[in-house]
Design a protein around this motif. Sequence first.
Motif, mmCIF file in Angstrom:
data_model
loop_
_atom_site.group_PDB
_atom_site.id
_atom_site.type_symbol
_atom_site.label_atom_id
_atom_site.label_comp_id
_atom_site.label_asym_id
_atom_site.label_seq_id
_atom_site.Cartn_x
_atom_site.Cartn_y
_atom_site.Cartn_z
ATOM 1 N N LEU A 50 38.693 40.901 35.248
ATOM 2 C CA LEU A 50 38.090 41.313 34.266
ATOM 3 C C LEU A 50 38.388 42.717 33.905
ATOM 4 O O LEU A 50 38.852 43.507 32.882
ATOM 5 C CB LEU A 50 36.360 41.219 33.775
ATOM 6 C CG LEU A 50 35.808 41.640 32.777
ATOM 7 C CD1 LEU A 50 36.414 41.441 31.434
ATOM 8 C CD2 LEU A 50 34.234 41.454 32.853
ATOM 9 N N LEU A 51 38.342 43.559 35.108
ATOM 10 C CA LEU A 51 38.755 44.751 35.235
ATOM 11 C C LEU A 51 40.091 45.192 34.685
ATOM 12 O O LEU A 51 40.589 45.964 34.102
ATOM 13 C CB LEU A 51 38.517 45.682 36.563
ATOM 14 C CG LEU A 51 38.824 46.949 36.921
ATOM 15 C CD1 LEU A 51 38.050 47.978 35.862
ATOM 16 C CD2 LEU A 51 38.500 47.230 38.226
ATOM 17 N N ALA A 52 41.046 43.967 35.144
ATOM 18 C CA ALA A 52 42.504 44.279 35.037
ATOM 19 C C ALA A 52 42.581 44.215 33.383
ATOM 20 O O ALA A 52 43.406 44.749 32.929
ATOM 21 C CB ALA A 52 43.216 43.327 35.772
ATOM 22 N N ALA A 53 41.859 43.042 32.908
ATOM 23 C CA ALA A 53 42.190 42.839 31.380
ATOM 24 C C ALA A 53 41.626 44.017 30.682
ATOM 25 O O ALA A 53 42.361 44.723 29.445
ATOM 26 C CB ALA A 53 41.463 41.646 30.860
ATOM 27 N N LEU A 54 40.403 44.682 30.968
ATOM 28 C CA LEU A 54 39.756 45.877 30.281
ATOM 29 C C LEU A 54 40.774 46.975 30.368
ATOM 30 O O LEU A 54 41.036 48.015 29.746
ATOM 31 C CB LEU A 54 38.381 45.919 30.692
ATOM 32 C CG LEU A 54 37.451 45.239 30.221
ATOM 33 C CD1 LEU A 54 36.429 45.366 31.167
ATOM 34 C CD2 LEU A 54 37.244 45.040 28.944
ATOM 35 N N ALA A 55 41.266 47.127 31.670
ATOM 36 C CA ALA A 55 42.261 48.389 32.084
ATOM 37 C C ALA A 55 43.378 48.390 31.004
ATOM 38 O O ALA A 55 43.816 49.631 30.536
ATOM 39 C CB ALA A 55 42.585 48.432 33.356
ATOM 40 N N ALA A 56 43.785 47.314 30.677
ATOM 41 C CA ALA A 56 45.041 47.180 29.771
ATOM 42 C C ALA A 56 44.613 47.562 28.382
ATOM 43 O O ALA A 56 45.204 48.265 27.805
ATOM 44 C CB ALA A 56 45.735 45.658 29.648
#
Length: 91
Positions: A50-56
């Motif tokens: 989820l952090l990766a998706a939000l970081a993008a």
Amino acid sequence: MLAAHEALAVSAGDRITVLHRGRTVGEEARALYLELAGSRVPLAEEDLALLAALAAECAEGPQPERIPVRENRAVINKVALAGGRRCGRTR
């Protein structure tokens, strides 16, 4: 049963209270991104995803002052590099 349900539904109509409407989806996403990125506790695998998706999605917005957990930094830096951006803060 149905008659009792209808009577209950009518009587409950005056007892509904909106507690919090929430913010826009973008505002909620940015707040969650900052919370996850700045977590002092290592995240579970699904939270790292989820952090990766939000970081993008939140790359152009505010970034956390500190990213204390190295796994979180690694995820954010990986997303930044994949997007052709400079990596964020290291500590």
